[in-house]
Design an enzyme around this catalytic site. Structure first.
Site, short mmCIF file in Angstrom:
data_model
loop_
_atom_site.label_atom_id
_atom_site.label_comp_id
_atom_site.label_asym_id
_atom_site.label_seq_id
_atom_site.Cartn_x
_atom_site.Cartn_y
_atom_site.Cartn_z
N LEU A 124 15.94 5.97 -18.19
CA LEU A 124 16.72 7.10 -18.73
C LEU A 124 15.79 8.24 -19.15
O LEU A 124 16.16 9.10 -19.94
CB LEU A 124 17.60 6.64 -19.90
CG LEU A 124 18.61 5.54 -19.54
CD1 LEU A 124 19.41 5.10 -20.77
CD2 LEU A 124 19.57 5.99 -18.44
N ASP A 171 13.82 14.84 -13.55
CA ASP A 171 13.96 14.42 -14.95
C ASP A 171 13.59 15.54 -15.92
O ASP A 171 14.27 15.78 -16.92
CB ASP A 171 13.07 13.20 -15.22
CG ASP A 171 13.35 12.05 -14.28
OD1 ASP A 171 14.39 12.10 -13.59
OD2 ASP A 171 12.54 11.11 -14.23
N TYR A 220 6.92 3.17 -6.62
CA TYR A 220 7.50 4.52 -6.57
C TYR A 220 6.62 5.43 -5.69
O TYR A 220 7.11 6.11 -4.78
CB TYR A 220 7.62 5.09 -7.99
CG TYR A 220 8.23 6.47 -8.04
CD1 TYR A 220 9.58 6.64 -8.28
CD2 TYR A 220 7.46 7.61 -7.81
CE1 TYR A 220 10.15 7.91 -8.30
CE2 TYR A 220 8.01 8.87 -7.83
CZ TYR A 220 9.35 9.02 -8.08
OH TYR A 220 9.92 10.27 -8.09
C1 GLA Z 1 12.21 8.90 -11.38
C2 GLA Z 1 11.44 10.18 -11.10
C3 GLA Z 1 12.34 11.28 -10.55
C4 GLA Z 1 13.21 10.79 -9.39
C5 GLA Z 1 13.87 9.46 -9.74
C6 GLA Z 1 14.58 8.85 -8.56
O1 GLA Z 1 13.11 9.08 -12.43
O2 GLA Z 1 10.80 10.63 -12.28
O3 GLA Z 1 11.57 12.40 -10.18
O4 GLA Z 1 12.46 10.69 -8.23
O5 GLA Z 1 12.93 8.50 -10.21
O6 GLA Z 1 15.66 9.64 -8.20
#
Ligand code: GLA
Length: 382
Positions: A124, A171, A220
């Site tokens: 979150l 985010d 990621y």
């Molecule tokens: C994380 C990253 C975002 C985005 C999401 C996946 O929250 O910080 O930039 O890539 O994952 O949508």
């Protein structure tokens, strides 16, 4: 709350705080893992937020305390080179000072007290909330005249270049620019935004799986590499420029991973646009179909879900069928599930999770009833 925080500030620093910078966590409704391919996202800011109380100092020292880590504090000098310190959370403050200085901004010292109710490690965006709140604070204390968009971009650079996470812009943008009652469509190519009202009779429920997240940053970063190499092999700037026809043409040139990652991004971008229409017409069933397709694509093509988050989606769908729009949200590999449903069905969601989740996964989920809150704010101290 703010009042007891200001009392604590005065106890620690022997002087009152001058102001408060507040920035929220976020939940993403749809548009997952599209931001770093210059695609569309549709997150909303939450009422959970990170509050930073501060007072400018007459020297160049930054001193940081946090209510969440009472035994720890961090201290560094903004006139010297800024490197990583021992405190993981303190490094986010150092990261913001680092990117601001790199852009040529002159910073002054500041005493800081941080407090946050954004759940950590749950997808979150507690770290984006901290970066944006700290950006707001430096903007105010050093009179930098930065826009909310500038602060968001600096937050992303702090992650990319200091914290070693190659995240996109979603985010930090939503934390900086969110609006109460609204989701925000962000075009991650030109950073233009459009407010999308969340219908008043649509409830936002977040279920935190509490699944222990592992290897999140490396997995990621690998997804981002897959997307970039797929775009390169298709001779396009980013997957934003692809469609399913182009993807088919290049299928044999791509690895299986690259092909499926690209298929997710292409179809997810289309789902964001359709979800905006579904929200505008308060069509929960259509939103539910789109979110289900998003979840399946994240599970099968992008491979960022885990059994626990798949399970939460199945449990809620099993209880509410097309009366719930539900999918994993955030970076994945654990984290949270977002569910939109009518007020009268919230209790059913909670009951179904309580009955089945622990029994199936040996974990206890946290459930939050949420509303879309404000983005970055600089406020007087109570
Ligand atoms: C994380 C990253 C975002 C985005 C999401 C996946 O929250 O910080 O930039 O890539 O994952 O949508």
């Amino acid at each position: 709350m703010t009042q007891s925080l200001s009392v604590l500030f005065e106890e620690i620093y022997q002087a009152p705080a001058q102001a408060l910078s507040s920035a929220p966590g976020r939940v993403n409704i749809i548009g997952e893992h599209t931001d770093y391919s210059e695609g569309f996202v549709l997150p909303c800011s939450l009422e959970f937020c990170t509050k930073v109380l501060y007072r400018k100092r007459n020297d160049t020292l930054v001193t940081v305390h946090s209510t969440q880590y009472p035994g720890e504090h961090d201290r560094f000098d903004v006139s010297a080179d800024i490197s990583q310190g021992d405190s993981q959370w303190g490094n986010y403050i150092r990261a913001m000072a680092f990117v601001l200085k790199r852009q040529g901004h002159q910073l002054s010292g500041v005493d800081v007290l941080i407090d946050s109710d954004v759940p950590q490690g749950s997808g979150l965006s507690s770290s984006a909330a901290l970066e944006v709140a700290i950006g707001g604070m430096f903007n105010d204390t050093a009179k930098l005249n930065l826009s909310t968009e500038d602060i968001a971009l600096l937050g992303q650079q702090a992650e990319n270049d200091f914290m070693d996470c190659q995240c996109g812009i979603m985010d930090q943008m939503i934390s900086a620019k969110g609006e109460p009652g609204c989701a925000l469509k962000i075009d991650c190519r030109d950073l233009s935004t459009q407010s999308v009202r969340i219908p008043d009779d649509l409830n936002l429920v977040i279920i935190n799986s509490n699944y222990p997240r592992k290897l999140v940053d490396s997995e990621y970063n690998q997804r981002r590499i897959d997307c970039e190499s797929a775009a390169q092999k298709m001779n396009i700037k980013s997957l934003r420029d692809a469609n399913l026809d182009i993807l088919q043409q290049f299928k044999t040139a791509l690895t299986d991973d690259e092909y499926r990652r690209a298929r997710h991004v292409i179809t997810e971008n289309q789902r964001v646009i359709s979800a905006i229409d579904a929200l505008a017409s308060n069509d929960l069933e259509k939103l539910g179909d789109l979110m289900q397709a998003s979840h399946e694509s994240l599970r099968n093509d992008f491979e960022v879900t885990v059994a626990a988050t798949d399970g939460i989606v199945d449990i809620i769908k099993g209880a509410l069928a097309d009366k719930a729009a539900v999918r994993m949200t955030g970076g994945g590999f654990g984290g949270a599930v977002v569910c939109l449903c009518r007020a009268e069905d919230v209790a059913t969601v909670k009951r179904a999770i309580e009955q089945h989740y622990h029994a199936q996964f040996d974990l206890i989920a946290d459930i939050y009833d949420c509303r879309a809150g404000s983005g970055l704010e600089i406020l007087p101290v109570a």
